[in-house]
Design a protein around this motif. Sequence first.
Motif, PDB file in Angstrom:
ATOM      1  N   LYS A 198       3.008   3.303 -12.384  1.00  0.00           N
ATOM      2  CA  LYS A 198       1.775   3.126 -11.617  1.00  0.00           C
ATOM      3  C   LYS A 198       1.313   1.675 -11.654  1.00  0.00           C
ATOM      4  CE  LYS A 198      -0.283   7.751 -11.684  1.00  0.00           C
ATOM      5  NZ  LYS A 198      -1.514   8.523 -11.999  1.00  0.00           N
ATOM      6  N   ILE A 199       1.332   1.078 -12.833  1.00  0.00           N
ATOM      7  CA  ILE A 199       0.929  -0.328 -12.942  1.00  0.00           C
ATOM      8  C   ILE A 199       1.834  -1.189 -12.070  1.00  0.00           C
ATOM      9  CG2 ILE A 199       0.801  -2.312 -14.505  1.00  0.00           C
ATOM     10  CD1 ILE A 199      -0.057  -0.353 -16.701  1.00  0.00           C
ATOM     11  N   GLY A 200       3.143  -0.909 -12.098  1.00  0.00           N
ATOM     12  CA  GLY A 200       4.083  -1.675 -11.279  1.00  0.00           C
ATOM     13  C   GLY A 200       3.760  -1.593  -9.803  1.00  0.00           C
ATOM     14  N   ALA A 201       3.399  -0.399  -9.327  1.00  0.00           N
ATOM     15  CA  ALA A 201       3.064  -0.233  -7.908  1.00  0.00           C
ATOM     16  C   ALA A 201       1.834  -1.054  -7.535  1.00  0.00           C
ATOM     17  CB  ALA A 201       2.835   1.245  -7.595  1.00  0.00           C
ATOM     18  N   TYR A 202       0.811  -1.008  -8.384  1.00  0.00           N
ATOM     19  CA  TYR A 202      -0.410  -1.766  -8.085  1.00  0.00           C
ATOM     20  C   TYR A 202      -0.168  -3.272  -8.173  1.00  0.00           C
ATOM     21  CZ  TYR A 202      -3.389   2.356  -7.917  1.00  0.00           C
ATOM     22  OH  TYR A 202      -3.975   3.540  -7.545  1.00  0.00           O
ATOM     23  N   VAL A 203       0.689  -3.691  -9.090  1.00  0.00           N
ATOM     24  CA  VAL A 203       1.003  -5.112  -9.222  1.00  0.00           C
ATOM     25  C   VAL A 203       1.721  -5.620  -7.971  1.00  0.00           C
ATOM     26  CG1 VAL A 203       2.459  -6.771 -10.458  1.00  0.00           C
ATOM     27  CG2 VAL A 203       1.001  -5.203 -11.735  1.00  0.00           C
ATOM     28  N   ILE A 204       2.706  -4.869  -7.503  1.00  0.00           N
ATOM     29  CA  ILE A 204       3.428  -5.271  -6.288  1.00  0.00           C
ATOM     30  C   ILE A 204       2.484  -5.320  -5.100  1.00  0.00           C
ATOM     31  CG2 ILE A 204       5.232  -4.623  -4.646  1.00  0.00           C
ATOM     32  CD1 ILE A 204       6.762  -3.386  -7.017  1.00  0.00           C
ATOM     33  N   CYS A 205       1.622  -4.315  -4.985  1.00  0.00           N
ATOM     34  CA  CYS A 205       0.678  -4.259  -3.874  1.00  0.00           C
ATOM     35  C   CYS A 205      -0.254  -5.471  -3.894  1.00  0.00           C
ATOM     36  CB  CYS A 205      -0.127  -2.965  -3.951  1.00  0.00           C
ATOM     37  SG  CYS A 205      -1.275  -2.721  -2.568  1.00  0.00           S
ATOM     38  N   ALA A 206      -0.792  -5.791  -5.054  1.00  0.00           N
ATOM     39  CA  ALA A 206      -1.713  -6.926  -5.159  1.00  0.00           C
ATOM     40  C   ALA A 206      -0.990  -8.243  -4.905  1.00  0.00           C
ATOM     41  CB  ALA A 206      -2.371  -6.934  -6.539  1.00  0.00           C
ATOM     42  N   GLY A 207       0.240  -8.368  -5.415  1.00  0.00           N
ATOM     43  CA  GLY A 207       1.004  -9.591  -5.186  1.00  0.00           C
ATOM     44  C   GLY A 207       1.262  -9.822  -3.703  1.00  0.00           C
ATOM     45  N   LEU A 208       1.599  -8.759  -2.981  1.00  0.00           N
ATOM     46  CA  LEU A 208       1.824  -8.880  -1.540  1.00  0.00           C
ATOM     47  C   LEU A 208       0.522  -9.192  -0.808  1.00  0.00           C
ATOM     48  CD1 LEU A 208       4.366  -5.971  -0.918  1.00  0.00           C
ATOM     49  CD2 LEU A 208       4.826  -8.425  -0.987  1.00  0.00           C
ATOM     50  N   ALA A 209      -0.595  -8.637  -1.286  1.00  0.00           N
ATOM     51  CA  ALA A 209      -1.887  -8.964  -0.692  1.00  0.00           C
ATOM     52  C   ALA A 209      -2.205 -10.443  -0.894  1.00  0.00           C
ATOM     53  CB  ALA A 209      -2.988  -8.093  -1.291  1.00  0.00           C
ATOM     54  N   GLY A 210      -1.903 -10.961  -2.090  1.00  0.00           N
ATOM     55  CA  GLY A 210      -2.115 -12.384  -2.331  1.00  0.00           C
ATOM     56  C   GLY A 210      -1.282 -13.243  -1.398  1.00  0.00           C
ATOM     57  N   LEU A 211      -0.026 -12.857  -1.190  1.00  0.00           N
ATOM     58  CA  LEU A 211       0.844 -13.580  -0.263  1.00  0.00           C
ATOM     59  C   LEU A 211       0.274 -13.539   1.157  1.00  0.00           C
ATOM     60  CD1 LEU A 211       3.482 -15.015   0.484  1.00  0.00           C
ATOM     61  CD2 LEU A 211       4.573 -12.767   0.637  1.00  0.00           C
TER      62      LEU A 211
ATOM     63  N   MET B 231       0.833  -1.201   0.000  1.00  0.00           N
ATOM     64  CA  MET B 231       0.000   0.000   0.000  1.00  0.00           C
ATOM     65  C   MET B 231       0.870   1.253   0.000  1.00  0.00           C
ATOM     66  SD  MET B 231      -3.217   0.956  -0.005  1.00  0.00           S
ATOM     67  CE  MET B 231      -4.172  -0.398   0.712  1.00  0.00           C
ATOM     68  N   THR B 232       1.992   1.212   0.687  1.00  0.00           N
ATOM     69  CA  THR B 232       2.906   2.350   0.731  1.00  0.00           C
ATOM     70  C   THR B 232       3.375   2.729  -0.668  1.00  0.00           C
ATOM     71  OG1 THR B 232       3.657   1.871   2.973  1.00  0.00           O
ATOM     72  CG2 THR B 232       5.152   3.131   1.584  1.00  0.00           C
ATOM     73  N   LEU B 233       3.696   1.733  -1.475  1.00  0.00           N
ATOM     74  CA  LEU B 233       4.144   2.008  -2.850  1.00  0.00           C
ATOM     75  C   LEU B 233       3.031   2.654  -3.665  1.00  0.00           C
ATOM     76  CD1 LEU B 233       6.187  -1.215  -3.739  1.00  0.00           C
ATOM     77  CD2 LEU B 233       7.003   0.951  -2.788  1.00  0.00           C
ATOM     78  N   VAL B 234       1.801   2.160  -3.500  1.00  0.00           N
ATOM     79  CA  VAL B 234       0.679   2.722  -4.248  1.00  0.00           C
ATOM     80  C   VAL B 234       0.419   4.158  -3.815  1.00  0.00           C
ATOM     81  CG1 VAL B 234      -1.807   2.562  -4.627  1.00  0.00           C
ATOM     82  CG2 VAL B 234      -0.408   0.504  -4.745  1.00  0.00           C
ATOM     83  N   ILE B 235       0.387   4.391  -2.510  1.00  0.00           N
ATOM     84  CA  ILE B 235       0.138   5.751  -2.014  1.00  0.00           C
ATOM     85  C   ILE B 235       1.266   6.685  -2.440  1.00  0.00           C
ATOM     86  CG2 ILE B 235      -0.143   7.168   0.052  1.00  0.00           C
ATOM     87  CD1 ILE B 235      -1.463   4.821   1.411  1.00  0.00           C
ATOM     88  N   ALA B 236       2.477   6.157  -2.532  1.00  0.00           N
ATOM     89  CA  ALA B 236       3.615   6.981  -2.964  1.00  0.00           C
ATOM     90  C   ALA B 236       3.429   7.519  -4.368  1.00  0.00           C
ATOM     91  CB  ALA B 236       4.906   6.173  -2.874  1.00  0.00           C
ATOM     92  N   THR B 237       2.630   6.839  -5.198  1.00  0.00           N
ATOM     93  CA  THR B 237       2.350   7.332  -6.550  1.00  0.00           C
ATOM     94  C   THR B 237       1.189   8.323  -6.571  1.00  0.00           C
ATOM     95  OG1 THR B 237       0.747   5.590  -7.127  1.00  0.00           O
ATOM     96  CG2 THR B 237       3.086   5.110  -7.504  1.00  0.00           C
TER      97      THR B 237
END
Length: 322
Positions: A219-232, A59-65
């Motif tokens: 932006k896409i990269g930030a959301y992808v990382i966020c979603a991947g971590l949520a899946g984990l 979430m931090t990465l997404v908010i950073a964008t």
Amino acid sequence: MNAPDQGRLALDPARHGAAIALAVIVIFNLIVTPNFFQPQTLFVNISQMATIAIVAMGMTLVIATGGIDLSVGAVMALAGALAPLIFLSDFAQANPALGLIAAIGVPILIALCCGVFNGLLVSRFGVQPIVATLILFISGRGLAQVLTNGNLQTFSHPSFSYLGTGRVLGLPFQGWLVLIIAILLSWVVARSTFGRQLLAVGGNERAARLSGIPVHRVKIGAYVICAGLAGLAGLIVVAINSASDAARIGNLMELDAIAAAVVGGTLLQGGRAPIFGAILGAVIIQLVKYTLLANGIADEVALIAKAAIIIAAVYLQQARKE
């Protein structure tokens, strides 16, 4: 010692608010809460904190964008629903090793696809982040419940359960996982081209675009990382319980993740991504929940406490800018 020196040594609430809050919570529990400093209490809090911290770092990465992601809880539920379905399939029963790989890999892959979906809506189609991620917030959990027919799924797989119950050097495996992810993401933010671009986009998107930064991809990269971590995180919750309940996994996690990120120093307007700050925020959020529960206070009060924490964090952010 002159006045300026005294000012530098004093704790500034605008800069050290999270650390002060953590110290107050810990001292309060040491005085009031029985068995707070016992190893079992420590293990429970680390296990519960880990999922918040993992999602909060994304979430931090997404908010950073300059964005937000309300879908993380639903992504957790979706990933958590898929893992037992794979374990209980004929394929996994006939091929245990491949079944384990699929039960971890497929949910993470689907979670990453959810991140691509969110990122495309925000960056390519110009949908407001809160609206774009609200789509998966609503539909993701519904899809998870459809996949499971709304039933609780139970299963037993020792290797998979290690994600949630394993110990390394006496500490929960999830705690080490949080540390590894934090180190990697901190390096990405501080040292990589993507990290510098991410902060530039959040700081001033128009200037970043004019300077040639691929804003859409960042932006896409930030959301992808966020979603991947949520899946984990969803897989960890399932591993802890050896069961999956699509209606409960990740419920209100988006609030915990946003609160942890903001408390940890992430600016809501973007441009800053303190990864270890997100972990500090997650520790505070978890200890607040634990403190209320351990002292017989209703769970509903925790929601009010989280709201108060967010308000305080935003106030301190404004005070720091003035």
